[in-house]
Enzyme design. Structure first.
Site, PDB file in Angstrom:
ATOM      1  N   HIS A   1      43.949  39.857  35.244  1.00 20.29           N
ATOM      2  CA  HIS A   1      44.796  40.476  36.285  1.00 20.29           C
ATOM      3  C   HIS A   1      46.007  39.591  36.572  1.00 20.29           C
ATOM      4  O   HIS A   1      47.113  40.082  36.801  1.00 20.29           O
ATOM      5  CB  HIS A   1      43.989  40.692  37.561  1.00 20.29           C
ATOM      6  CG  HIS A   1      42.673  41.366  37.334  1.00 20.29           C
ATOM      7  ND1 HIS A   1      41.476  40.706  37.449  1.00 20.29           N
ATOM      8  CD2 HIS A   1      42.377  42.626  36.952  1.00 20.29           C
ATOM      9  CE1 HIS A   1      40.495  41.541  37.181  1.00 20.29           C
ATOM     10  NE2 HIS A   1      41.000  42.709  36.867  1.00 20.29           N
TER      11      HIS A   1
ATOM     12  N   THR B   1      44.590  46.842  43.012  1.00 23.94           N
ATOM     13  CA  THR B   1      43.311  46.266  42.611  1.00 23.94           C
ATOM     14  C   THR B   1      42.194  46.572  43.598  1.00 23.94           C
ATOM     15  O   THR B   1      42.410  46.653  44.802  1.00 23.94           O
ATOM     16  CB  THR B   1      43.429  44.744  42.381  1.00 23.94           C
ATOM     17  OG1 THR B   1      42.186  44.264  41.909  1.00 23.94           O
ATOM     18  CG2 THR B   1      43.805  44.001  43.647  1.00 23.94           C
ATOM     19  N   ARG B   2      41.006  46.745  43.029  1.00 17.53           N
ATOM     20  CA  ARG B   2      39.786  46.892  43.828  1.00 17.53           C
ATOM     21  C   ARG B   2      38.920  45.652  43.642  1.00 17.53           C
ATOM     22  O   ARG B   2      37.827  45.561  44.155  1.00 17.53           O
ATOM     23  CB  ARG B   2      38.960  48.089  43.314  1.00 17.53           C
ATOM     24  CG  ARG B   2      39.486  49.416  43.697  1.00 17.53           C
ATOM     25  CD  ARG B   2      38.631  50.500  43.073  1.00 17.53           C
ATOM     26  NE  ARG B   2      38.766  50.544  41.627  1.00 17.53           N
ATOM     27  CZ  ARG B   2      37.768  50.720  40.778  1.00 17.53           C
ATOM     28  NH1 ARG B   2      36.540  50.823  41.210  1.00 17.53           N
ATOM     29  NH2 ARG B   2      37.987  50.772  39.488  1.00 17.53           N
TER      30      ARG B   2
ATOM     31  N   ARG C   1      44.896  49.747  31.000  1.00 12.19           N
ATOM     32  CA  ARG C   1      44.075  50.638  30.176  1.00 12.19           C
ATOM     33  C   ARG C   1      43.095  51.398  31.070  1.00 12.19           C
ATOM     34  O   ARG C   1      42.500  50.818  31.972  1.00 12.19           O
ATOM     35  CB  ARG C   1      43.298  49.790  29.165  1.00 12.19           C
ATOM     36  CG  ARG C   1      42.448  50.605  28.210  1.00 12.19           C
ATOM     37  CD  ARG C   1      41.526  49.705  27.430  1.00 12.19           C
ATOM     38  NE  ARG C   1      42.206  49.157  26.268  1.00 12.19           N
ATOM     39  CZ  ARG C   1      41.814  49.390  25.009  1.00 12.19           C
ATOM     40  NH1 ARG C   1      40.765  50.114  24.777  1.00 12.19           N
ATOM     41  NH2 ARG C   1      42.465  48.866  24.014  1.00 12.19           N
TER      42      ARG C   1
ATOM     43  N   HIS D   1      41.051  38.051  38.286  1.00 13.60           N
ATOM     44  CA  HIS D   1      40.681  37.059  37.292  1.00 13.60           C
ATOM     45  C   HIS D   1      41.896  36.809  36.399  1.00 13.60           C
ATOM     46  O   HIS D   1      42.993  37.300  36.667  1.00 13.60           O
ATOM     47  CB  HIS D   1      39.453  37.530  36.519  1.00 13.60           C
ATOM     48  CG  HIS D   1      38.270  37.768  37.421  1.00 13.60           C
ATOM     49  ND1 HIS D   1      37.710  36.761  38.176  1.00 13.60           N
ATOM     50  CD2 HIS D   1      37.587  38.902  37.732  1.00 13.60           C
ATOM     51  CE1 HIS D   1      36.724  37.252  38.892  1.00 13.60           C
ATOM     52  NE2 HIS D   1      36.628  38.542  38.643  1.00 13.60           N
TER      53      HIS D   1
ATOM     54  N   ALA E   1      42.353  53.991  36.818  1.00 13.65           N
ATOM     55  CA  ALA E   1      41.656  54.919  37.725  1.00 13.65           C
ATOM     56  C   ALA E   1      40.660  55.822  36.996  1.00 13.65           C
ATOM     57  O   ALA E   1      40.310  56.900  37.473  1.00 13.65           O
ATOM     58  CB  ALA E   1      42.633  55.775  38.524  1.00 13.65           C
TER      59      ALA E   1
END
Ligand SMILES: [Zn+2]
Length: 281
Positions: free
Chosen positions: A91, A83-84, A177, A88, A180
């Protein structure tokens, strides 16, 4: 490094193969095109950790450290969640789907360069820690960070991310989905399908492919494109722009979108960087 070789690369060829485009508007293509003309190669004697252990303390873990930790827990099936962003509900849902079928999840936060407007790593990891503390069984989640700059190569980068996680001792990588991806360069499931296109024994780490998740009012819970038969009107959608606006203006963020403990930390962060909007009047 002892330099034993100097060589030039065919940048257009590299971009076409890695990014599947040579469009200079693609941030990864731009990164390659901006590289100097000559590469140096040779045996590396000392590898810098780039100051990450000093900056991030215990959050920075090497592959040897995460493998040792997983061994000490007796975990053999571990899913990495890259994760970046702060986590929420969507996630959280992906991580918990992984926990249902694995021994635990490694929430692996990116510590590399960020885009302007991104949440800094120290704020993001604090928000993730609050989520883990309040909503996860402690023995199922580990949070760590690792240094990586995004290249936005979509499907090819999904393979790279899986390979990295193999080094960290993870049996699975959660691939959502448009993993990257950037803009509309890649189809939403290209990063899923590429794992079927490589030789079966090329990677030990396997993808856990999951569609985008959201709260659906009609389903009365979290769901994904694969499990919810309803339409957009029944699904809670909050864009990044809307979320930033709500957080900085003190407006309500629905608990179906983000846990209040997470919202509180993000709100404090926005309050610290932006003057209250109303004060300008
Ligand atoms: Zn639904």
């Amino acid at each position: 490094m002892r330099v034993t070789e100097k060589y030039a690369i065919d940048k257009a060829h590299e971009c076409a193969r890695v990014f599947r485009t040579v469009d200079p508007a693609h941030p990864g293509v731009r990164m390659v095109m901006d590289q100097p003309a000559v590469n140096l190669a040779g045996p590396v004697k000392v590898l810098s950790q780039g100051g990450f252990p000093e900056t991030y303390g215990d959050l920075f873990m090497t592959p040897a450290q995460t493998r040792k930790l997983f061994d000490s827990f007796g975990w053999t099936r571990i899913a990495a969640f890259q994760t970046r962003n702060p986590m929420h509900r969507s996630h959280e849902y992906l991580a918990k789907i992984a926990i249902e079928v694995c021994d635990g999840v490694l929430v692996h936060s990116l510590l590399g360069a960020l885009k302007p407007g991104d949440i800094p790593a120290e704020v993001r990891t604090k928000a993730i820690a609050a989520l883990a503390k309040n909503y996860f069984v402690p023995s199922t989640i580990v949070q760590a960070g690792y240094p990586l700059d995004m290249r936005y190569a979509g499907p090819r980068e999904a393979l790279l991310h899986a390979l990295f996680r193999q080094n960290y001792g993870c049996s699975h990588l959660i691939v959502g989905r448009d993993h990257a991806g950037v803009g509309s360069y890649y189809g939403p499931f290209e990063a899923h399908h590429i794992f079927d296109e490589i030789p079966a024994d090329a990677l030990e780490t396997q993808p856990l492919t999951i569609d985008v998740a959201f709260w659906c009012y009609k389903c009365g819970g979290m769901a994904s494109g694969r499990t919810c038969p309803h339409g957009d009107a029944d699904r809670l959608q909050v864009s990044g722009t809307q979320l930033r606006k709500s957080l900085s203006e003190g407006a309500q963020v629905p608990p179906e979108f983000s846990r209040p403990e997470v919202v509180e930390i993000l709100r404090a962060y926005y309050a610290s960087i932006e003057p209250p909007v109303k004060a300008a009047a």
